[in-house]
Scaffold this motif. Structure first.
Motif, mmCIF file in Angstrom:
data_model
loop_
_atom_site.group_PDB
_atom_site.id
_atom_site.type_symbol
_atom_site.label_atom_id
_atom_site.label_comp_id
_atom_site.label_asym_id
_atom_site.label_seq_id
_atom_site.Cartn_x
_atom_site.Cartn_y
_atom_site.Cartn_z
ATOM 1 N N VAL A 107 1.229 -2.268 13.128
ATOM 2 C CA VAL A 107 0.034 -2.551 12.337
ATOM 3 C C VAL A 107 -0.356 -1.344 11.493
ATOM 4 C CG1 VAL A 107 -2.448 -2.836 12.550
ATOM 5 C CG2 VAL A 107 -0.941 -4.420 13.661
ATOM 6 N N ALA A 108 -0.263 -0.147 12.074
ATOM 7 C CA ALA A 108 -0.590 1.049 11.299
ATOM 8 C C ALA A 108 0.302 1.116 10.068
ATOM 9 C CB ALA A 108 -0.403 2.296 12.157
ATOM 10 N N SER A 109 1.569 0.773 10.256
ATOM 11 C CA SER A 109 2.506 0.837 9.139
ATOM 12 C C SER A 109 2.132 -0.158 8.049
ATOM 13 C CB SER A 109 3.905 0.588 9.684
ATOM 14 O OG SER A 109 4.793 0.455 8.643
ATOM 15 N N VAL A 110 1.785 -1.377 8.442
ATOM 16 C CA VAL A 110 1.458 -2.382 7.426
ATOM 17 C C VAL A 110 0.133 -2.051 6.747
ATOM 18 C CG1 VAL A 110 0.224 -4.139 8.769
ATOM 19 C CG2 VAL A 110 1.673 -4.833 6.941
ATOM 20 N N VAL A 111 -0.781 -1.454 7.498
ATOM 21 C CA VAL A 111 -2.052 -1.060 6.892
ATOM 22 C C VAL A 111 -1.829 0.038 5.856
ATOM 23 C CG1 VAL A 111 -4.222 0.105 7.392
ATOM 24 C CG2 VAL A 111 -3.513 -1.783 8.780
ATOM 25 N N LYS A 112 -0.881 0.946 6.159
ATOM 26 C CA LYS A 112 -0.580 1.995 5.176
ATOM 27 C C LYS A 112 -0.039 1.393 3.895
ATOM 28 C CE LYS A 112 0.333 5.316 8.722
ATOM 29 N NZ LYS A 112 1.388 5.879 9.550
ATOM 30 N N THR A 113 0.835 0.390 4.035
ATOM 31 C CA THR A 113 1.359 -0.267 2.840
ATOM 32 C C THR A 113 0.222 -0.897 2.043
ATOM 33 O OG1 THR A 113 3.262 -0.802 4.176
ATOM 34 C CG2 THR A 113 3.102 -1.871 2.036
ATOM 35 N N LEU A 114 -0.700 -1.557 2.750
ATOM 36 C CA LEU A 114 -1.822 -2.201 2.063
ATOM 37 C C LEU A 114 -2.661 -1.175 1.314
ATOM 38 C CD1 LEU A 114 -3.303 -4.833 4.525
ATOM 39 C CD2 LEU A 114 -2.071 -5.210 2.420
ATOM 40 N N MET A 115 -2.943 -0.047 1.988
ATOM 41 C CA MET A 115 -3.784 0.966 1.349
ATOM 42 C C MET A 115 -3.093 1.529 0.123
ATOM 43 S SD MET A 115 -5.718 2.971 4.384
ATOM 44 C CE MET A 115 -4.281 3.643 5.146
ATOM 45 N N SER A 116 -1.771 1.753 0.227
ATOM 46 C CA SER A 116 -1.037 2.260 -0.933
ATOM 47 C C SER A 116 -1.087 1.263 -2.073
ATOM 48 C CB SER A 116 0.419 2.532 -0.560
ATOM 49 O OG SER A 116 0.504 3.673 0.224
ATOM 50 N N ALA A 117 -0.921 -0.018 -1.741
ATOM 51 C CA ALA A 117 -0.933 -1.034 -2.796
ATOM 52 C C ALA A 117 -2.298 -1.073 -3.466
ATOM 53 C CB ALA A 117 -0.589 -2.403 -2.202
ATOM 54 N N GLY A 118 -3.362 -0.981 -2.677
ATOM 55 C CA GLY A 118 -4.703 -0.965 -3.254
ATOM 56 C C GLY A 118 -4.890 0.228 -4.177
ATOM 57 N N THR A 119 -4.387 1.401 -3.741
ATOM 58 C CA THR A 119 -4.508 2.595 -4.569
ATOM 59 C C THR A 119 -3.748 2.431 -5.873
ATOM 60 O OG1 THR A 119 -4.485 3.763 -2.481
ATOM 61 C CG2 THR A 119 -4.396 5.086 -4.453
ATOM 62 N N LEU A 120 -2.570 1.803 -5.801
ATOM 63 C CA LEU A 120 -1.784 1.602 -7.021
ATOM 64 C C LEU A 120 -2.556 0.722 -8.008
ATOM 65 C CD1 LEU A 120 0.843 2.026 -8.535
ATOM 66 C CD2 LEU A 120 1.712 -0.030 -7.472
#
Lengths: 528, 105
Positions: free
Chosen positions: A71-84
């Motif tokens: 879950v931590a890994s998928v949340v990191k992906t989500l946060m990166s996508a939001g930042t992009l």
């Protein structure tokens, strides 16, 4: 020396590499090459997101300081996508207003993102503290980014003073927890938690920091001011990415560390949820400024998210992560449209949206979709995210709480529709003229559009998150009783069980732990 | 060993600092004074960590390390806060809290 721990931190290391590359590029590239800075930065960031998408093993490194879960890994992906998405919306704004400082914007934003990465996968209170500070200090610089603008500076001052105050209170709570349990590891602490007043006080004070980051009522007073004064792109970042990190960390810590004290924190969350949702809704109705309006809407959304933390089950965790994804698309779209309109008309009043549909139909439709998704109207993703999070709370038996949340959804529908009415129905003699947005904003808007429409209907996301949440919960359980020889864990077990401590009274440390806050305790020899 | 200062004395000091910081944060009228109050809160925590470590859990240095990190981080926080306050001073030639009234309901 063992370097295998670093392999586990692939997400963080790729982000650090990205930050360094961009910093050096911004410093040393000749003027001609610097023109391509933003496209290059966005492309490299896409590569970084691709790296975070690779599946990682659920494991911990550095003696349990750093914990990686699916879950931590998928949340990191989500946060990166939001930042992009935020980056795509800010390209034009940076070029027009902050030509020289555009590198700094990327550097600061990515630094806060790194802090959030560490927050999400922390396994120790020190790691968590460093993460939350790395996530909030550069964020204050971002809020005060427009140096000549007094609104921005004022928002920056309000943010940094409130944020450091909240982190100070949170730190005081951590020190009380340390005094009450003798350890700062997430995995060792539950065994030592017995629900003494000291530990409860420590827990509540500690939670202040996270509640502040999520801007839950009564820790919300900074939100509206900061969102209004900060550059719109930064407000979008604050309301989505920063909140995602705080929500997931809140879940992890309350479930993993304070799970044994659930009867102490559940009433607190119960009250906070009701207050956040209700008061924020009432305040949102009377706003005249779109950014303040979205700020109050985001406070009430945060209240819904905490429902998933209340549930404290795998389903709750899935609900939180899924809600954050859906909320990310909708809220970034709303802030993105607000930023585009602001650039055209120079203000952020809701009245300047009157009659927008006549001149800018696509923009209005996207805004409408975003607001419908935030309100939770069925075909859009927002309905499904609300449904799952309510379902997880109902499953644990919080019927009255969910009823109050449902009633508030109806109130929120009213104020979201106020903006839709302004765009589509309210007549206006001279609406904002038709304008073309830049290509980067268009890409971001298309992504948000499909996100809003598809992430609800396509069941892939929810199933994937559900699978990962179940896996992560297992990780939480296996890492709990971590046997280290004697030391911290020894104290912890002794404190947990009074008889054991007395039996082992020969061991000085065990005796100290049981008499932790006892005034008449004999002090152990601390000299050697 | 008999003449060691008991732990409560330290905790009383740190608690007084903590609440004085909270009081100051709410009542001070100048941004710099507010910042000083925040620093009081952060420093009281450092005392707590060091004292708990020294008296209760002397086998490890967890609390001491936490204190070191916390001092470093609070210095960074202060630096950013001062920079922003200077920026405000450049804009409106004042650091009084009552002059910050552009953003309100």
């Amino acid at each position: 020396m063992d370097f295998s721990g670093f392999l586990l931190m692939r997400d963080e290391i790729s982000l650090v590499a990205l930050i360094l590359i961009l910093l050096l590029y911004d410093l040393f590239a000749p003027a001609k090459a610097r023109k391509a800075f933003q496209p290059v930065a966005c492309l490299l960031f896409v590569v970084q997101i691709a790296i975070t998408l690779l599946p990682t093993a659920a494991d911990h490194a550095f003696g349990g300081m750093y914990v990686n879960t699916p879950v931590a890994s998928v949340v990191k992906t989500l946060m990166s996508a939001g930042t992009l998405l935020v980056f795509l919306f800010s390209k034009k704004w940076l070029e027009e207003k902050h030509e020289i400082a555009q590198g700094e914007f990327y550097f600061l934003t990515l630094s806060t993102l790194l802090g959030m990465y560490f927050m999400v996968s922390s396994g120790h209170f020190l790691m968590f503290y460093l993460g939350i500070e790395l996530a909030s200090i550069p964020l204050a610089c971002l809020v005060a980014f427009s140096k000549k603008d007094i609104f921005s500076a004022e928002a920056g001052a309000k943010f940094i003073l409130n944020a450091s105050f909240a982190s100070g209170v949170s730190l005081f709570g951590m020190s009380l927890l340390y005094g009450g349990t003798g350890t700062l590891y997430f995995s060792d602490m539950p065994i030592a938690l017995t629900g003494t007043p000291l530990q409860i006080a420590g827990m509540i004070l500690f939670a202040t920091g996270l509640f502040f980051k999520m801007s839950l009522i009564p820790y919300h007073s900074w939100t509206a001011d900061v969102y209004q004064g900060a550059p719109t792109q930064v407000s979008a970042y604050l309301s989505v990415v920063s909140k995602t990190a705080a929500a997931v960390t809140l879940f992890t810590i309350f479930f993993k560390v304070f799970g044994v004290m659930a009867e102490s924190w559940k009433p607190v969350l119960y009250i906070i949820i009701i207050l956040s949702i209700t008061i924020a809704n009432v305040f949102a109705i009377r706003q005249k400024n779109i950014k303040r309006f979205l700020a109050y809407s985001s406070i009430s959304q945060a209240g819904y998210i905490v429902l998933g933390v209340m549930a404290a089950s795998p389903q709750g965790l899935t609900g939180v992560v899924y809600y954050m994804m859906v909320y990310m698309f909708a809220n970034i779209a709303a802030f993105g449209v607000a930023a585009l309109v602001e650039r055209q008309c120079g203000n952020t009043e809701i009245s300047s949206y009157n009659g927008l549909y006549k001149t800018n139909p696509w923009l209005s439709v996207l805004m409408m979709f975003a607001l419908f998704s935030l309100a939770g109207i069925p075909p859009f993703a927002g309905f499904f995210s609300k449904f799952f999070i309510f379902a997880s709370a109902v499953q644990q038996g919080y019927y009255i709480l969910v009823l109050i949340a449902l009633l508030n959804t109806i109130i929120s529908l009213y104020y979201y529709l106020l903006i839709v009415r302004a765009m589509f129905i309210t007549p206006n003699d001279n609406p904002l003229p038709n304008f073309r947005s830049d290509n980067y904003s268009r890409i971001a808007m298309v992504v948000c559009f499909f996100g809003i429409v598809l992430s609800g209907i396509v069941s892939f996301f929810y199933n994937k998150f559900d699978e990962m949440a179940k896996e992560s919960m297992e990780v939480c359980e296996y890492s709990m009783p971590k046997a280290t020889d004697g030391t911290a864990n020894g104290i912890a077990t002794a404190a947990f069980d009074g008889q054991t401590a007395e039996a082992a009274s020969g061991d000085a440390s065990a005796a100290t732990a049981t008499t932790a806050m006892n005034a008449t305790a004999p002090w152990p020899s601390t000299q050697e | 060993m008999e003449h060691i200062i008991p732990m409560e004395y330290y905790l009383v000091v740190s608690s007084i600092m903590f609440f004085a910081g909270i009081y100051g944060f709410i009542t001070r009228k100048n941004l710099i004074a507010v910042l000083i109050s925040v620093e009081l809160v952060l420093t009281s925590t450092d005392i707590n960590f060091a004292v708990f470590n020294r008296f209760l859990f002397p086998q490890h240095l967890e609390g001491m390390f936490f204190t070191l990190f916390s001092i470093g981080v609070s210095a960074a926080e202060t630096a950013v806060a001062i920079a922003i306050i200077i920026n405000i001073y450049r804009n409106i030639k004042s650091t009084e809290v009552r002059n910050l009234k552009n953003l309100k309901d």
